[in-house]
Design a protein around this motif. Structure first.
Motif, PDB file in Angstrom:
ATOM      1  N   UNK A 135       2.261   2.152   4.245  1.00  0.00           N
ATOM      2  CA  UNK A 135       2.544   3.416   4.929  1.00  0.00           C
ATOM      3  C   UNK A 135       1.546   4.507   4.587  1.00  0.00           C
ATOM      4  N   UNK A 136       0.668   4.287   3.607  1.00  0.00           N
ATOM      5  CA  UNK A 136      -0.317   5.305   3.239  1.00  0.00           C
ATOM      6  C   UNK A 136      -1.244   5.589   4.418  1.00  0.00           C
ATOM      7  N   UNK A 137      -1.718   6.830   4.549  1.00  0.00           N
ATOM      8  CA  UNK A 137      -2.619   7.156   5.668  1.00  0.00           C
ATOM      9  C   UNK A 137      -3.859   6.273   5.668  1.00  0.00           C
ATOM     10  N   UNK A 138      -4.382   6.042   6.850  1.00  0.00           N
ATOM     11  CA  UNK A 138      -5.587   5.229   6.972  1.00  0.00           C
ATOM     12  C   UNK A 138      -6.794   6.004   6.456  1.00  0.00           C
ATOM     13  N   UNK A 139      -7.663   5.374   5.686  1.00  0.00           N
ATOM     14  CA  UNK A 139      -8.830   6.075   5.157  1.00  0.00           C
ATOM     15  C   UNK A 139      -9.774   6.521   6.270  1.00  0.00           C
ATOM     16  N   UNK A 140     -10.193   7.769   6.192  1.00  0.00           N
ATOM     17  CA  UNK A 140     -11.145   8.287   7.172  1.00  0.00           C
ATOM     18  C   UNK A 140     -10.580   8.530   8.546  1.00  0.00           C
ATOM     19  N   UNK A 141      -9.260   8.469   8.693  1.00  0.00           N
ATOM     20  CA  UNK A 141      -8.651   8.641  10.015  1.00  0.00           C
ATOM     21  C   UNK A 141      -8.112  10.054  10.135  1.00  0.00           C
ATOM     22  N   UNK A 142      -8.389  10.713  11.257  1.00  0.00           N
ATOM     23  CA  UNK A 142      -7.948  12.090  11.447  1.00  0.00           C
ATOM     24  C   UNK A 142      -6.816  12.211  12.461  1.00  0.00           C
ATOM     25  N   UNK A 143      -6.177  11.092  12.807  1.00  0.00           N
ATOM     26  CA  UNK A 143      -5.077  11.153  13.772  1.00  0.00           C
ATOM     27  C   UNK A 143      -3.776  11.614  13.133  1.00  0.00           C
ATOM     28  N   UNK A 144      -3.687  11.513  11.791  1.00  0.00           N
ATOM     29  CA  UNK A 144      -2.445  11.865  11.113  1.00  0.00           C
ATOM     30  C   UNK A 144      -1.408  10.768  11.133  1.00  0.00           C
ATOM     31  N   UNK A 145      -1.757   9.604  11.671  1.00  0.00           N
ATOM     32  CA  UNK A 145      -0.803   8.503  11.742  1.00  0.00           C
ATOM     33  C   UNK A 145      -0.681   7.806  10.402  1.00  0.00           C
ATOM     34  N   UNK A 146       0.488   7.302  10.119  1.00  0.00           N
ATOM     35  CA  UNK A 146       0.682   6.410   8.985  1.00  0.00           C
ATOM     36  C   UNK A 146       1.268   5.115   9.521  1.00  0.00           C
ATOM     37  N   UNK A 147       0.922   4.018   8.884  1.00  0.00           N
ATOM     38  CA  UNK A 147       1.374   2.713   9.346  1.00  0.00           C
ATOM     39  C   UNK A 147       2.810   2.459   8.922  1.00  0.00           C
ATOM     40  N   UNK A 148       3.467   1.626   9.680  1.00  0.00           N
ATOM     41  CA  UNK A 148       4.748   1.081   9.246  1.00  0.00           C
ATOM     42  C   UNK A 148       4.812  -0.370   9.725  1.00  0.00           C
ATOM     43  N   UNK A 149       5.493  -1.196   8.965  1.00  0.00           N
ATOM     44  CA  UNK A 149       5.635  -2.607   9.316  1.00  0.00           C
ATOM     45  C   UNK A 149       7.093  -3.013   9.187  1.00  0.00           C
ATOM     46  N   UNK A 150       7.456  -4.073   9.873  1.00  0.00           N
ATOM     47  CA  UNK A 150       8.763  -4.708   9.726  1.00  0.00           C
ATOM     48  C   UNK A 150       8.549  -6.100   9.153  1.00  0.00           C
ATOM     49  N   UNK A 151       9.464  -6.533   8.290  1.00  0.00           N
ATOM     50  CA  UNK A 151       9.294  -7.796   7.571  1.00  0.00           C
ATOM     51  C   UNK A 151      10.554  -8.645   7.705  1.00  0.00           C
ATOM     52  N   UNK A 152      10.357  -9.902   8.096  1.00  0.00           N
ATOM     53  CA  UNK A 152      11.435 -10.887   8.100  1.00  0.00           C
ATOM     54  C   UNK A 152      11.256 -11.846   6.933  1.00  0.00           C
ATOM     55  N   UNK A 153      12.361 -12.214   6.280  1.00  0.00           N
ATOM     56  CA  UNK A 153      12.300 -13.027   5.055  1.00  0.00           C
ATOM     57  C   UNK A 153      13.080 -14.323   5.261  1.00  0.00           C
ATOM     58  N   UNK A 154      12.455 -15.444   4.943  1.00  0.00           N
ATOM     59  CA  UNK A 154      13.138 -16.746   4.923  1.00  0.00           C
ATOM     60  C   UNK A 154      12.792 -17.427   3.605  1.00  0.00           C
ATOM     61  N   UNK A 155      13.770 -18.081   2.991  1.00  0.00           N
ATOM     62  CA  UNK A 155      13.536 -18.724   1.698  1.00  0.00           C
ATOM     63  C   UNK A 155      13.798 -20.221   1.794  1.00  0.00           C
ATOM     64  N   UNK A 156      13.037 -20.971   1.008  1.00  0.00           N
ATOM     65  CA  UNK A 156      13.227 -22.415   0.901  1.00  0.00           C
ATOM     66  C   UNK A 156      14.029 -22.708  -0.371  1.00  0.00           C
ATOM     67  N   UNK A 157      15.034 -23.578  -0.290  1.00  0.00           N
ATOM     68  CA  UNK A 157      15.440 -24.424   0.852  1.00  0.00           C
ATOM     69  C   UNK A 157      16.590 -23.855   1.659  1.00  0.00           C
TER      70      UNK A 157
END
Length: 470
Positions: A135-157
């Motif tokens: 989520x940290x700001x992108x280096x050298x980017x002046x748009x003011x956007x921060x990233x976000x991601x979604x994560x799905x988790x599956x475990x073995x077994x």
């Protein structure tokens, strides 16, 4: 040049060792980011399954997807999107421990393999750290956007006995993460597979509904608090599927945004509104503003400008009938492009309303930077009055600001006579919400509310800007 000469030149250009290495990289590594590709990752995952089964060990598979990546790509271009993908790979690489691997397995989708790891507090702490890192700001980017991601988790077994099952179930958990709220992680549960199937079914039906133009448009009135006259209305899309029945707007609009279908729905609603407004105009009814919601996707190209110019010209409609509503997400996705589109539409006589003011990244500078005629205060503020003094102060401040800037202010969700009284005392002229009416079909709207339009103004004169509370 014969084939022998061509082969000889290829050997001179790429010696055998370099050719083999080049072939290896093309076959097993992502050219853009340098991460493993799906082919190599699947092979590693299969080997990990076999080894973990023999050793009676568990491991975790993560499916990671960048939120709103399609919108970023459309707003800022492929060069920006490529930079985002490389930065995500770099940040994940810093987060990984030895023996852990990542791969780019889709356009903006990544898989992460965590050997000898099991679900629990330690894993959740690590994932929280990953979300913060990404989520940290992108280096050298002046748009003011921060990233976000979604994560799905599956475990073995527990969540799958094969590589394909684990990938499928991690993907199902990812889909649930994006449905619930972005920038979070979700563990797979057996019900996820059913939810994924239902979502695919709903998406298929949504596409068919758009193709067939089956959405209904309902109108919710905006009423002058002092006189009871109709001030305006908001047009809202509704969908009844032949098999599923009534589908909640919260469900299908969110799905439409995620799948890039939202502006197709908006354009159908806009076309319907223009048809009704043209008919009312022909009946001699004076214009009143009708709000039409717009997705941020409308501000990535000239499609909306061309559509609006064509509709107004073809129907001969006075643009005073239209109030296009957009959120701060649309404003900030690509501020320069959005301002250009808004200016072009304002030149046609169309006005804009800023929706849900106060819930996102509201800034007073937006009211000067963009040609906004109307501000809509979110219903979460109105629902707290008359009892919450902090919310009263916020609403009062917005009303005073609107008066000073000669803008209309709209606060969503007026539902009681007490709220009407408080808002009226603060200088709000108009209200929209269940206290007056639900969103109703056009015939009901015409019968109930068109007779309650205010007397027409003298030709050439106009009402002063009023403060509207919805």
């Amino acid at each position: 040049m014969d084939s022998m000469d061509r082969d000889r030149r290829m050997e001179d250009a790429f010696p055998p060792a370099e050719s083999a290495e080049r072939l290896l990289r093309v076959s097993y590594f992502d050219a853009l980011t340098g991460a493993y590709n799906r082919t190599l990752f699947t092979s590693i995952l299969e080997e990990t399954v076999n080894r973990s089964r023999q050793r009676d060990e568990g491991f975790v598979l993560l499916d990671v997807d960048i939120d709103r990546f399609r919108m970023m790509n459309e707003a800022f271009g492929q060069h920006f999107g490529d930079a985002v993908l490389r930065e995500v790979v770099a940040r994940i690489a810093r987060w990984l421990a030895p023996q852990e691997v990542q791969a780019r397995i889709g356009s903006d989708e990544f898989a992460i393999l965590l050997p000898r790891t099991t679900p629990g507090p330690a894993l959740e702490w690590r994932l929280s750290c990953l979300l913060r890192e990404l989520a940290l700001p992108l280096p050298g980017d002046d748009t003011g956007l921060s990233l976000s991601v979604s994560i799905g988790i599956a475990s073995f077994p527990n969540d799958g006995a094969t590589a394909s099952e684990l990938l499928h179930h991690a993907g199902a958990a990812l889909g649930r993460a994006k449905q619930q709220a972005q920038h979070r992680f979700v563990h797979y549960a057996p019900i996820e597979a059913e939810r994924s199937r239902n979502r695919l079914l709903l998406e298929s039906r949504l596409r068919r509904a758009i193709e067939n133009g089956v959405f209904q448009v309902r109108f919710q009135p905006q009423v002058n608090l002092a006189t009871g006259h109709l001030h305006g209305a908001e047009a809202l899309a509704r969908w009844t599927d032949t098999d599923l029945g009534v589908v909640s707007p919260d469900v299908f609009i969110r799905l439409a945004e995620e799948t890039g279908l939202a502006r197709d729905i908006d354009e159908q609603v806009l076309g319907t509104v223009v048809e009704h407004a043209t008919r009312w105009q022909a009946m001699g009814i004076p214009p009143f503003p009708i709000g039409v919601n717009l997705s941020a996707l409308h501000f990535t190209d000239d499609r909306l400008e061309n559509l609006m110019a064509g509709l107004l010209d073809r129907h001969g409609l006075n643009p005073a009938w239209l109030m296009l509503e957009l959120t701060e997400t649309a404003l900030l996705a690509d501020a320069e492009r959005t301002r250009t589109v808004m200016d072009s539409l304002c030149a046609l006589g169309v006005r804009f309303s800023l929706d849900d003011f106060g819930t996102g990244y509201s800034s007073l500078s937006h009211l000067h930077q963009f040609p906004i005629s109307e501000i809509k205060i979110d219903r979460s503020f109105v629902s707290r009055i008359p009892g919450s003094e902090p919310h009263l102060r916020i609403i009062r401040a917005v009303i005073n600001l609107a008066h000073d800037l000669a803008k209309t202010v709209v606060a969503e969700g007026v539902e009681s006579t007490d709220q009407i009284a408080v808002l009226n005392a603060m200088g709000c002229g108009t209200g929209q919400g269940y206290a007056f009416d639900h969103a109703i079909p056009v015939d009901g709207f015409e019968k109930r509310w068109l007779p309650r339009l205010p007397p027409q103004t003298v030709k050439g004169q106009h009402h002063a800007p009023s403060v509207v509370v919805i």
